[in-house]
Design a protein around this motif. Structure first.
Motif, mmCIF file in Angstrom:
data_model
loop_
_atom_site.group_PDB
_atom_site.id
_atom_site.type_symbol
_atom_site.label_atom_id
_atom_site.label_comp_id
_atom_site.label_asym_id
_atom_site.label_seq_id
_atom_site.Cartn_x
_atom_site.Cartn_y
_atom_site.Cartn_z
ATOM 1 N N ILE A 116 23.484 -4.405 -17.423
ATOM 2 C CA ILE A 116 22.673 -5.506 -16.901
ATOM 3 C C ILE A 116 22.038 -5.098 -15.582
ATOM 4 O O ILE A 116 22.726 -4.686 -14.639
ATOM 5 C CB ILE A 116 23.522 -6.784 -16.747
ATOM 6 N N SER A 117 20.728 -5.204 -15.532
ATOM 7 C CA SER A 117 19.965 -4.779 -14.361
ATOM 8 C C SER A 117 19.022 -5.900 -13.925
ATOM 9 O O SER A 117 18.376 -6.522 -14.769
ATOM 10 C CB SER A 117 19.141 -3.523 -14.687
ATOM 11 N N PRO A 118 18.916 -6.158 -12.598
ATOM 12 C CA PRO A 118 19.644 -5.503 -11.517
ATOM 13 C C PRO A 118 21.142 -5.822 -11.579
ATOM 14 O O PRO A 118 21.528 -6.890 -12.045
ATOM 15 C CB PRO A 118 19.010 -6.090 -10.248
ATOM 16 N N GLU A 119 21.940 -4.916 -11.076
ATOM 17 C CA GLU A 119 23.386 -5.111 -11.059
ATOM 18 C C GLU A 119 23.782 -6.093 -9.961
ATOM 19 O O GLU A 119 22.983 -6.431 -9.061
ATOM 20 C CB GLU A 119 24.094 -3.775 -10.850
ATOM 21 N N ALA A 120 25.030 -6.537 -10.001
ATOM 22 C CA ALA A 120 25.507 -7.529 -9.032
ATOM 23 C C ALA A 120 25.421 -7.017 -7.599
ATOM 24 O O ALA A 120 25.028 -7.758 -6.689
ATOM 25 C CB ALA A 120 26.939 -7.934 -9.368
ATOM 26 N N GLN A 121 25.775 -5.749 -7.380
ATOM 27 C CA GLN A 121 25.782 -5.204 -6.022
ATOM 28 C C GLN A 121 24.391 -5.227 -5.387
ATOM 29 O O GLN A 121 24.262 -5.299 -4.168
ATOM 30 C CB GLN A 121 26.331 -3.772 -6.032
ATOM 31 N N GLU A 122 23.357 -5.201 -6.227
ATOM 32 C CA GLU A 122 21.983 -5.247 -5.722
ATOM 33 C C GLU A 122 21.423 -6.670 -5.704
ATOM 34 O O GLU A 122 20.230 -6.874 -5.445
ATOM 35 C CB GLU A 122 21.080 -4.354 -6.565
ATOM 36 N N GLY A 123 22.280 -7.653 -5.960
ATOM 37 C CA GLY A 123 21.830 -9.033 -5.926
ATOM 38 C C GLY A 123 21.172 -9.512 -7.193
ATOM 39 O O GLY A 123 20.379 -10.464 -7.188
ATOM 40 N N GLY A 124 21.502 -8.882 -8.318
ATOM 41 C CA GLY A 124 20.993 -9.349 -9.598
ATOM 42 C C GLY A 124 21.613 -10.689 -9.965
ATOM 43 O O GLY A 124 22.664 -11.074 -9.435
ATOM 44 N N PRO A 125 21.009 -11.427 -10.893
ATOM 45 C CA PRO A 125 21.512 -12.756 -11.263
ATOM 46 C C PRO A 125 22.969 -12.768 -11.711
ATOM 47 O O PRO A 125 23.660 -13.781 -11.531
ATOM 48 C CB PRO A 125 20.584 -13.175 -12.407
ATOM 49 N N SER A 127 18.563 -20.941 -5.606
ATOM 50 C CA SER A 127 19.473 -21.456 -4.575
ATOM 51 C C SER A 127 20.732 -20.616 -4.480
ATOM 52 O O SER A 127 21.182 -20.260 -3.384
ATOM 53 C CB SER A 127 19.834 -22.909 -4.891
ATOM 54 N N ARG A 128 21.297 -20.259 -5.620
ATOM 55 C CA ARG A 128 22.514 -19.445 -5.611
ATOM 56 C C ARG A 128 22.248 -18.064 -5.021
ATOM 57 O O ARG A 128 23.052 -17.534 -4.233
ATOM 58 C CB ARG A 128 23.061 -19.297 -7.032
ATOM 59 N N LEU A 129 21.121 -17.461 -5.409
ATOM 60 C CA LEU A 129 20.806 -16.113 -4.922
ATOM 61 C C LEU A 129 20.548 -16.112 -3.418
ATOM 62 O O LEU A 129 20.886 -15.139 -2.719
ATOM 63 C CB LEU A 129 19.602 -15.550 -5.674
ATOM 64 N N GLU A 130 19.956 -17.191 -2.903
ATOM 65 C CA GLU A 130 19.703 -17.274 -1.466
ATOM 66 C C GLU A 130 21.002 -17.360 -0.668
ATOM 67 O O GLU A 130 21.074 -16.880 0.466
ATOM 68 C CB GLU A 130 18.824 -18.489 -1.163
ATOM 69 N N LYS A 131 22.042 -17.934 -1.252
ATOM 70 C CA LYS A 131 23.340 -18.059 -0.585
ATOM 71 C C LYS A 131 24.203 -16.810 -0.747
ATOM 72 O O LYS A 131 25.183 -16.632 -0.015
ATOM 73 C CB LYS A 131 24.093 -19.269 -1.151
ATOM 74 N N TRP A 132 23.852 -15.959 -1.694
ATOM 75 C CA TRP A 132 24.674 -14.786 -2.008
ATOM 76 C C TRP A 132 24.581 -13.716 -0.929
ATOM 77 O O TRP A 132 23.505 -13.479 -0.356
ATOM 78 C CB TRP A 132 24.240 -14.202 -3.348
ATOM 79 N N THR A 133 25.683 -13.080 -0.625
ATOM 80 C CA THR A 133 25.690 -11.904 0.249
ATOM 81 C C THR A 133 26.435 -10.779 -0.454
ATOM 82 O O THR A 133 27.426 -11.018 -1.159
ATOM 83 C CB THR A 133 26.374 -12.191 1.601
ATOM 84 N N ALA A 134 25.962 -9.574 -0.264
ATOM 85 C CA ALA A 134 26.576 -8.423 -0.931
ATOM 86 C C ALA A 134 27.974 -8.181 -0.403
ATOM 87 O O ALA A 134 28.200 -8.198 0.822
ATOM 88 C CB ALA A 134 25.721 -7.179 -0.716
ATOM 89 N N PRO A 135 28.945 -7.958 -1.286
ATOM 90 C CA PRO A 135 30.295 -7.631 -0.813
ATOM 91 C C PRO A 135 30.333 -6.229 -0.221
ATOM 92 O O PRO A 135 29.449 -5.405 -0.470
ATOM 93 C CB PRO A 135 31.136 -7.704 -2.096
ATOM 94 N N LYS A 136 31.353 -5.969 0.553
ATOM 95 C CA LYS A 136 31.532 -4.636 1.132
ATOM 96 C C LYS A 136 31.736 -3.620 0.013
ATOM 97 O O LYS A 136 32.402 -3.883 -0.979
ATOM 98 C CB LYS A 136 32.752 -4.643 2.051
#
Length: 556
Positions: A480-489, A519-528
């Motif tokens: 699945i692309s973009p992946e989660a680490q890159e802020g994909g859905p 809204s969800r993506l705007e609140k998301w921050t990448a984990p360490k």
């Protein structure tokens, strides 16, 4: 025209280089012939590579017989099977680039005239093909062949995947530990790449389909004498390629890559091919994206079917004629005029091969399925595409809708499955396992096998930004692309969200509004990042997304 090797072996300027070779026993006669590098991934840690010393010896005989001088060097190789289901799997995909880089470095440092690459397994074969495309020298790939199957279990010959399925059955109380140990002792009776159509055998078939291996050589079993005879002929062939000046990109090009995708789809190959073929195309300077991949796959029917999509293994496939039989059957779809490592065109190589039309290999008029073996999906959960394998999915599971149960790592998911927390009807979401997030994009092999062993394989679906083993079956979607680490859905999926998988329509969606997604993506921050040192740290920083082949760029 003066050869590469002779430019650094001429007297008197390069007498020192001749001295270095002579210190190892090479003669003046040896040094006046084409110098052929042999990149050998032999080791005693990978079953598929255990016999490669003998294979290499046969290649050397062929090179010498044809008037060349073989010069061998080692290449790393790790076993996907041994790395499955634990931290080691994160290191597997990154070895592909190390393999390609190491071959490039040695071949260029020593200015060989041609290169024979010897390997059999999952990331080794694509890494070698990437190196060949990058170097653009006369090149040929020789594999060590698959292992034989073990005793029959549940209607098919057992193999190494039978063990993990057995672990699920042990957990359910269906078998005893003694039975599991018996399976352990018998399921892998010989060395070789695993006897199912996983990534290793898929990529060996692709190497033949793309023209980089001799015709009908891909699936010769490791323990058959024909394996060594084919290796010897490959040694003879590389010298011929050098003399004729046939370089790798005359073989690996847009037309041959299209042939490879069609073959992969026609045999129901591993989803990992959707990572490796774009990576090989990149090194060959060929524009090739996932849309092109799906266009070819969508129009290619499933001609051959084997484990994990059927009870037959790759030995059965070989005995039914193997790659050239399938390619001949879809010949009207192929680019026949492409050059191959035999020194002949693909069309010439396929002359005389006819489809047996048996339970393994069908005809174009009567395929196993009109839908190809691989499919590329897209939707609001995978804006830049995702990959699945219809050939390994039951027809009534090609469409699946259910509530998400979300895990932020493979290990977390596996533990929940073992605790029986995953229920029928759910869509298991495993994220932060992509090229950057893993890092290394591990396979979700164990999760699917545990679900199979627990009787849930046809009752749940699994989606991930990681990848799958070529042996997995059931409704699964990876890459699945973009992946989660890159802020994909996929990063903002929540437990209970309804996920729709529609493989015939090539759709992968989450049933939330565009406004809610935003809204969800705007609140998301990448984990360490999980890793802060070593090669995985480097890979996580540099790797491209899965839809681009998870490559590390080697040029501007």
């Amino acid at each position: 025209m003066e050869s590469r090797s002779q430019r650094i072996l001429k007297r008197p300027e390069w007498s020192i280089n001749r001295a270095y070779y002579k210190s190892m026993g090479y003669t003046d006669s040896d040094l006046d012939k084409p110098i052929i590098g042999i990149a050998n991934a032999w080791s005693t840690t990978v079953p598929g590579h255990y016999n490669l010393r003998k294979v290499s010896d046969a290649v050397k005989e062929g090179i010498r017989a044809a008037g060349g001088t073989p010069v061998e060097f080692g290449v790393i190789g790790a076993c996907d099977g041994i790395a499955e289901g634990h931290e080691g799997m994160r290191y597997i995909l990154p070895t592909r680039d190390i393999i390609a880089n190491s071959i490039e470095l040695v071949v260029q440092a020593h200015q060989y005239d041609g290169i024979v690459m010897i390997g059999s397994c999952d990331k080794i074969v694509p890494g070698m093909l990437m190196a060949a495309a990058r170097l653009d020298l006369p090149s040929i790939l020789v594999n060590g062949g698959p292992m034989l199957g073990g005793p029959e279990i549940h209607g098919r010959k057992s193999d190494t995947t039978s063990i993990i399925e057995g672990v699920g059955k042990l957990s359910n109380g269906e078998i005893t530990e003694e039975k599991l140990i018996e399976m352990e002792d018998q399921c892998a009776p010989t060395c070789g790449s695993c006897s199912f159509l996983g990534t290793a055998n898929t990529m060996c078939c692709i190497a033949e389909a793309i023209g980089m291996s001799l015709t009908q050589s891909a699936m010769i079993p490791a323990v058959y004498k024909e394996r060594l005879l084919s290796a010897q002929k490959s040694g003879e062939a590389i010298v011929d390629l050098v003399k004729k000046g046939i370089n790798a990109r005359q073989v690996i090009n847009k037309k041959s890559i299209e042939n490879a995708v069609r073959l992969c789809s026609a045999i129901g190959g591993s989803t990992n091919a959707a990572l490796h073929i774009p990576a090989i195309a990149y090194e060959a300077r060929v524009d090739f994206d996932m849309e092109s991949f799906d266009t070819l796959s969508r129009s290619t029917p499933l001609i051959a079917k084997m484990n994990p999509a059927a009870t037959f293994n790759v030995i059965d496939f070989h005995e039914s004629g193997g790659v050239p039989v399938v390619m001949n059957e879809i010949r009207s779809m192929l680019n026949e005029d492409v050059m191959t490592s035999t020194g002949k065109t693909m069309g010439e190589n396929l002359e005389g091969y006819l489809s047996p039309n048996n339970e393994i290999v069908k005809t174009l008029e009567n395929p196993h399925s009109a839908m190809g073996g691989l499919a590329v999906l897209a939707g609001n959960l995978a804006p830049n595409t995702a990959v699945t394998k219809p050939a390994a999915i039951k027809e009534d599971m090609l469409k699946f809708t259910g509530p998400a149960i979300v895990f932020d790592s493979e290990q977390e998911a596996n533990e929940a499955i073992m605790r029986h927390e995953v229920k029928a009807g759910q869509v298991v979401v495993i994220r932060y396992e992509g090229p950057k997030g893993g890092p290394g994009m591990p396979e979700m092999f164990k999760a699917m096998k545990l679900l199979y062993g627990m009787g849930l394989a046809d009752k749940v679906a699994l989606v991930t930004d990681g990848r799958f083993s070529g042996t997995n079956n059931g409704t699964f979607v990876g890459h699945i692309s973009p992946e989660a680490q890159e802020g994909g859905p996929i990063a903002v999926v929540e437990n209970g969200d309804i996920i729709e998988i529609d493989i015939p329509e090539r759709k992968l969606n989450i049933e939330i509004s565009d406004e809610e997604m935003k809204s969800r993506l705007e609140k998301w921050t990448a984990p360490k990042a999980r890793v802060s040192e070593g090669y995985l740290y480097i890979y996580g920083k540099l790797a491209e997304s899965a839809d681009k082949g998870a490559i590390i760029k080697t040029r501007d």
